[in-house]
Design a protein around this motif. Structure first.
Motif, short mmCIF file in Angstrom:
data_model
loop_
_atom_site.label_atom_id
_atom_site.label_comp_id
_atom_site.label_asym_id
_atom_site.label_seq_id
_atom_site.Cartn_x
_atom_site.Cartn_y
_atom_site.Cartn_z
N VAL A 61 0.87 -1.18 0.00
CA VAL A 61 0.00 0.00 0.00
C VAL A 61 0.90 1.23 0.00
O VAL A 61 1.68 1.45 0.93
N LEU A 62 0.79 2.02 -1.05
CA LEU A 62 1.56 3.25 -1.17
C LEU A 62 0.64 4.42 -0.82
O LEU A 62 -0.53 4.46 -1.22
N GLY A 63 1.14 5.34 -0.04
CA GLY A 63 0.35 6.48 0.37
C GLY A 63 1.15 7.77 0.26
O GLY A 63 2.36 7.77 0.46
N HIS A 64 0.46 8.86 -0.09
CA HIS A 64 1.16 10.13 -0.26
C HIS A 64 0.87 11.04 0.94
O HIS A 64 -0.28 11.24 1.32
N GLY A 65 1.93 11.55 1.52
CA GLY A 65 1.78 12.45 2.66
C GLY A 65 3.10 13.10 3.00
O GLY A 65 4.16 12.56 2.69
#
Length: 202
Positions: A61-65
């Protein structure tokens, strides 16, 4: 049956000999009995023992933050029987009646508390990983699935993971992850993050 001899005129001595030469001339190379017929293979030529293969799923799971891309990792519990205390991708065994995709959603929710289905996040397959020595417990074949989120959703370790954490992708790639999860992560990053103009750190 050992090879019979032929008469001076080149013809076999008996009907059994005739059958022997007919079989050999047809290209058959297996055992032949005393009557010149095909014989069963010897018992010591049995098929090799079948290998037990376990079927698993892993989820990236890749997430942007915080202005960069992260990947969701779990830390395997200290009392886990394999790779205890190591960081890894969420994942586990596929239950009876499940597909690998269904198991990827379930294992992720159990180990991180992240309900991808509730977020309407779809998984796409990264690949199948079946190198014979990829898992010290034996022969494990894993199907890896990936998704990308626009933010860093709250997570918490659960099941056999004592911690879940969003880690910047470039840091995760430098960690010694469990099993071959570094390979899986690199494949997922190469396949998915270019869609978001991700540039790896040199």
């Amino acid at each position: 049956m050992s090879a019979p001899t032929r008469r001076p005129d080149g013809k076999p001595e008996t009907d059994a000999d005739t059958r022997f030469f007919d079989l050999r001339e047809s290209g058959y190379t297996g055992p032949i009995d005393q009557d010149g017929n095909v014989a069963p293979e010897p018992e010591d030529a049995a098929m090799p023992t079948a290998e037990t293969i376990r079927y698993t799923a892993d989820t990236i799971v890749l997430g942007h933050g915080r202005d960069q891309w992260h990947v969701l990792l779990i830390r395997r519990a200290a009392d886990h029987d394999t790779e205890p205390g190591k960081w890894a991708l969420p994942g586990g065994h596929i239950d009876t009646g499940e597909t690998s995709e269904q198991a990827a959603y379930r294992e992720l929710a159990e180990e991180t508390g992240l309900p991808l289905r509730d977020l309407n996040a779809e998984l796409s397959m990264v690949g199948v990983y079946d190198t014979p020595d990829r898992d010290p417990r034996g022969r494990y074949v894993s199907v890896a699935w990936c998704t990308a989120l626009a933010d860093l959703a709250p997570v918490a370790g659960g099941d056999d993971a004592d911690r879940a954490e969003w880690v910047p992708v470039h840091e995760a790639l430098d960690r010694a992850l469990a099993f071959d999860h570094d390979v899986i992560l690199r494949d997922a990053v190469a396949k998915h993050l270019p869609l978001f103009d991700y540039q790896p750190t040199p």
